[in-house]
Design an enzyme around this catalytic site. Structure first.
Site, PDB file in Angstrom:
ATOM      1  N   HIS A 102       1.704   2.067  -3.334  1.00  0.00           N
ATOM      2  CA  HIS A 102       0.716   2.751  -4.367  1.00  0.00           C
ATOM      3  C   HIS A 102       0.426   4.192  -3.655  1.00  0.00           C
ATOM      4  O   HIS A 102       0.345   4.916  -4.728  1.00  0.00           O
ATOM      5  CB  HIS A 102      -0.607   1.884  -3.859  1.00  0.00           C
ATOM      6  CG  HIS A 102      -0.679   0.580  -4.218  1.00  0.00           C
ATOM      7  ND1 HIS A 102      -0.551   0.292  -5.511  1.00  0.00           N
ATOM      8  CD2 HIS A 102      -1.217  -0.532  -3.765  1.00  0.00           C
ATOM      9  CE1 HIS A 102      -0.660  -1.117  -5.594  1.00  0.00           C
ATOM     10  NE2 HIS A 102      -0.910  -1.589  -4.440  1.00  0.00           N
TER      11      HIS A 102
ATOM     12  N   LEU B 286      -7.129 -13.129   0.154  1.00  0.00           N
ATOM     13  CA  LEU B 286      -6.564 -12.020   0.716  1.00  0.00           C
ATOM     14  C   LEU B 286      -5.913 -11.050  -0.356  1.00  0.00           C
ATOM     15  O   LEU B 286      -6.143  -9.722  -0.396  1.00  0.00           O
ATOM     16  CB  LEU B 286      -5.614 -12.071   1.853  1.00  0.00           C
ATOM     17  CG  LEU B 286      -4.979 -10.908   2.363  1.00  0.00           C
ATOM     18  CD1 LEU B 286      -5.536 -10.901   3.760  1.00  0.00           C
ATOM     19  CD2 LEU B 286      -3.294 -10.952   2.351  1.00  0.00           C
TER      20      LEU B 286
ATOM     21  N   THR C 183       0.668  -1.363  -0.070  1.00  0.00           N
ATOM     22  CA  THR C 183       0.063  -0.065  -0.095  1.00  0.00           C
ATOM     23  C   THR C 183       0.906   1.360  -0.187  1.00  0.00           C
ATOM     24  O   THR C 183       0.529   2.474  -0.639  1.00  0.00           O
ATOM     25  CB  THR C 183      -1.084  -0.091   1.110  1.00  0.00           C
ATOM     26  OG1 THR C 183      -1.589  -1.194   1.110  1.00  0.00           O
ATOM     27  CG2 THR C 183      -1.784   1.443   1.376  1.00  0.00           C
TER      28      THR C 183
ATOM     29  N   ASP D 217       4.835 -19.077  -6.663  1.00  0.00           N
ATOM     30  CA  ASP D 217       5.072 -17.866  -7.034  1.00  0.00           C
ATOM     31  C   ASP D 217       5.726 -17.658  -8.286  1.00  0.00           C
ATOM     32  O   ASP D 217       5.935 -18.848  -9.094  1.00  0.00           O
ATOM     33  CB  ASP D 217       5.743 -17.161  -5.910  1.00  0.00           C
ATOM     34  CG  ASP D 217       5.664 -15.573  -5.949  1.00  0.00           C
ATOM     35  OD1 ASP D 217       5.396 -14.971  -4.852  1.00  0.00           O
ATOM     36  OD2 ASP D 217       5.863 -15.012  -6.914  1.00  0.00           O
TER      37      ASP D 217
ATOM     38  N   CYS E 286     -14.829   2.180  14.101  1.00  0.00           N
ATOM     39  CA  CYS E 286     -15.648   3.188  14.734  1.00  0.00           C
ATOM     40  C   CYS E 286     -15.952   2.666  16.058  1.00  0.00           C
ATOM     41  O   CYS E 286     -16.435   3.574  16.847  1.00  0.00           O
ATOM     42  CB  CYS E 286     -16.606   3.745  13.860  1.00  0.00           C
ATOM     43  SG  CYS E 286     -18.155   2.414  13.620  1.00  0.00           S
TER      44      CYS E 286
END
Lengths: 347, 347, 347, 347
Positions: free
Chosen positions: D43, D262, D40, D195, D93
């Site tokens: 990104h 995932l 992430t 992989d 939350c």
């Protein structure tokens, strides 16, 4: 005896006179009372690629049926002559690792009655005695004739606990319609049923769904959010086999929702797995056939406690009028269509 | 304000004037509309060993209740003044390993309203705002007052999937009676309800059980086998807390059956574990309180989809007549008894 | 052939010459290589009330065994002469509702080899071919001989997911010892094993338990809390069949814990259900036999991935020395004791 | 303080001096020891469409991290100054229906540290105190820094019971590599890891997989069938996010198998649902984040019982050399890459 036969590779069916079959070891010979026409039968009649790759004509077709046991072969303990039975069309091998793990419904060597061996659109059919499920005497013939697709609905709807859950039912063919009835009985707190066929939408409206939506005109996701305080549905039961139907159904699910998939897409389906499955923590389960024999116990218990699936059955014709029956199926202007073989309405 | 108070160690209760409580951080102040009397309240009134070991009088009692939020302390996000709410009586700590694993209902540091902190048989009560469950406006006050015991029934009955399952409900007090309603809604194929109290047996007969049995006169195991083709029941829901009741219930289960145990035996129970649990491959689950907050979502969904628990409520008296209400409870000639505090029948 | 026989009602066993049995339809004739002595065999030898009520002598005993198929009856598909097999001692009927629901291990008409039909402490034994589990060639005879009790351990230990869970194993007989090995392999984060027999405690210490406790000298609950940050264990595996052992095990469980019960108490057990099960939200499961055939797939996979159960086997004697072997069993100074019939150590 | 910042919309990152944040109510201020770079973060650095649509620069990035609590705001009970903690990057939350159902990991209002609020590639970071998981003193800093991705692996691998199951692990990035370790510890009977990146295949070969396959050169389905007696794998753990990888993984599953997904496909994926999911009765589960907080208890228990994830960590660089670290990540020639902030290797 008279039988509805796929005579040779290629489209078409015909009524032929064929010998009455003889029950082998572990088999029962059944005098057929009535049968249901399945979408698979249309594929066989039309000789689609699946049928062409799997079937070896000539073959008597028909796999949803009921009838009366008239004779049993050696080593039969499950039924006796006189028993009124409904047929389980999936013949499992009993010996592969799946059968031995209690997953015979996905047996690696499954044979299908009416596809891999002669079927039940005929005066008589043989089947393994353990595939002959005894029905209570007095059961309506029409009900007993369609235990197989009703079982599909039961297997799908009871794949997760529906009590106090909001449910979307995508596809209102006979199995989806039965699923409306089962989901209501199983305690679903809200049921939104979806289709695009006006005849089936009308049928669905007579059943117990809270909302019946025409996916071409109504925003399914918006309606589902409306009845679930914005959350989305807890459960999707997918019977349409339609890619857009599945995508809409997944979009209507809440985070953490569950989807049972029975409808068979005819080709690969494009899914936004990241947004519609992974981020949302969705569980999906492929559903095939009926659990052997948990689903049959459940289906029987549902009928015994008063569930009535007859509103799903819209037409019954004698087997000789099979052309008319198959045309009706192709028109989509029907629920379940029954072919009657022997007379009478009660087992 | 007026409140029903355990004034000191020892039997008895009295109406006293006490200060209106002030809501702390995260808490709401609720003007009480009505409350239900629980068996626990009788233990407190009579000052049994459990009460004597746990409570520190003076203490306002009462833990099943509904009312209107009139004020909130700092850091409250869940409710606002004007909300009609039902109280969850179990206050979990939110920080122990059980709370953090999603098992707050068995929190290691659980506090009970009306036992460990002041309760709701009073004009006002405070509780953590997250324990105040908003009820749809218009909900009957009597229903909102007993969400806590109704939640016990929901937690117990939905501990396993009841669809197409045969169920024995042992004990027809208010929770057992609610469980009959929930089990029927959840799709139980047959329900046999059992008690020994004639008043409660009469109440049970008005609900949706298939058979209601007086355990003193009827052979429960035989009847259950009769309605299950000799197999025994799939599920036992145990509310009696009675050793013989539990043993009978287990004996009525089929091999592989499931038992949810909520009723609290007052002393150790002798069980034939080898024959009644191990050889039969039985699963048992202890049930305490309500799952926080899955049970509340389920209970709310059940009410929203039409389940009506009011037949379980047989008496309502103003709080001032608590002596009469407690005497009624002790007599056993009642279902759920409601104490009203403020007027009105709708939230 | 030579066989170990219960000759008549009453204590005692003797070696007799009896006819070699003939395999019926669906059966295999097996030349026995070795067998394990089970606690049940001691009950039979001593003619306890259970044995007296169930058995009809004369009967060849022995139900844990391995051997080589030498002949098969008609309709056998599972095995062929030359196959090295281990026997499943529970013969299910295949036709009752439990068998048809995938719960054949609790079949209503279960027959036990060596109890209800002739057993395997003999040169030859017959059994249904589906009860003959093919072992990989080269498997140690001793391992193949005790797949039945090893399967008990697998069934119990894998009744819930043990990954990253703390486990108490109550009772370190051969099955409990195997369960230590299985629990470690299944990812248990901590294992506390408990017994009172010094020989078995010594055996347990050689295996993979984190702590091995003598329940007569050590405070099991305190130790378990010590290794679980005060919470208590996630899982109890109960093999002792001892009332105090079970109570201690339950007391050592955390709220929300799970208990699998295999050990058979000889008489009713007094349990404080309110405090030890209900308030704590405990789940209990009775475990009987081996799941047919999921447990066998699991047990086979465990062996194939390197689990070695041979440390649990402490003695092997020829069948002729059965007196010595049974005395050893009664002394408690042993793990699993093997009776050898034919020579060789590899299948 | 020094912090790694996304300064404005568009590609790039820079080290800036920013104010030390102040912990609000319920928050802790943590002195950061080290952090892991996640896909992430790449990104975000590259400013892909997802980042552009979600982030509001300037923003300190970094969400996998550990450090020492130095100060707490009001109402903090979970941690104290001096505690060595690892950060959970998903801030739920606590009030939506998902949080209240025990599914906070898929909270509808989830905030991400380092994306929606300032992150941990900095000398200090604040986070809600309940998101600060106390690590045992002495835990290696590198391990504590990557509990978040390790938790992804634990959540995925423990989504079903792996004991005695055959497993395919598709994708050997840091999470997939951790999953090999977890699956082995959890009792998988066979592990095939797949992989296409040679560096990662080499890393995988050092871990506990039975077979490590280069999907470009080897026939994954054939190898899997080879190690499962032709049946196919019981479980697929999908970390690649690659459409072909997922299809291959599904094809390698046995009928009735389970797939935990995932890896995030960047675009919609075409799946042959009929043949690969429905006929086979497959179950799929989308996996997001870590279960709050079950996964943390499990991850902690796995470490405590000896699981060592350090072989997955291949590089550690000071934060100032972030350019080098990100280039390494883009090259694919690495396992997990750590940015160190403060010195020391133990918590």
């Amino acid at each position: 005896m008279r039988a509805l036969v796929k005579p040779a590779a290629g489209p078409g069916l015909e009524i032929r006179t064929v010998p009455v079959p003889t029950p082998g070891p572990g088999e029962a010979l059944v005098r057929v009372r009535a049968g249901g026409i399945c979408g698979t039968d249309l594929h066989i009649e039309g000789w689609d690629p699946w049928a062409a790759s799997r079937m070896h004509p000539p073959r008597v077709i028909g796999h949803e049926f009921c009838g009366t046991v008239v004779k049993v072969g050696p080593d039969v303990h499950e039924v006796s002559p006189g028993d009124f039975i409904s047929g389980e069309s999936h013949v499992s091998c009993g010996r592969c690792h799946l059968c031995r793990r209690g997953e015979a419904h996905i047996c690696e060597a499954l044979q299908l009655i009416g596809v891999d061996r002669d079927g039940a659109f005929a005066e008589y059919v043989t089947l393994p005695a353990r595939n002959a499920w005894k029905m209570p005497p007095g059961t309506p013939v029409d009900v007993a004739a369609v235990m197989d697709p009703f079982g599909n609905a039961v297997h799908t709807a009871l794949a997760t606990d529906l009590s106090a859950r909001s449910v979307v039912i995508m596809g209102c063919g006979p199995i989806g319609l039965c699923a409306i009835l089962v989901a209501r009985r199983a305690g679903a707190s809200s049921i939104v049923a979806v289709d695009v066929n006006p005849y089936r939408l009308r049928l669905a409206r007579r059943l117990a769904a809270d909302r019946v939506l025409d996916a071409r005109r109504e925003d399914v996701v918006r309606v589902v959010r409306g009845v679930t305080e914005g959350a989305g549905a807890d459960v999707l039961l997918e019977f349409s086999g339609n890619a857009q139907g599945l995508r809409t159904g997944l979009a209507a699910l809440r985070n953490g929702g569950f989807a049972a998939l029975l409808g068979l897409p005819g080709q690969p389906v494009e899914l936004d797995l990241a947004n519609e499955v992974i981020f949302k923590g969705i569980r999906l389960q492929g559903i095939f056939g009926r659990r052997l024999w948990e689903t049959w116990y459940e289906a029987t218990a549902l009928l015994a406690s008063g569930l009535d699936i007859r509103p799903v059955i819209t037409h019954r014709l004698p087997m000789a009028r099979f052309h008319e029956a198959f045309a009706l199926m192709r028109s989509g202007k029907c629920g379940k269509v029954i072919l009657t073989v022997e007379g009478g309405t009660r087992g």
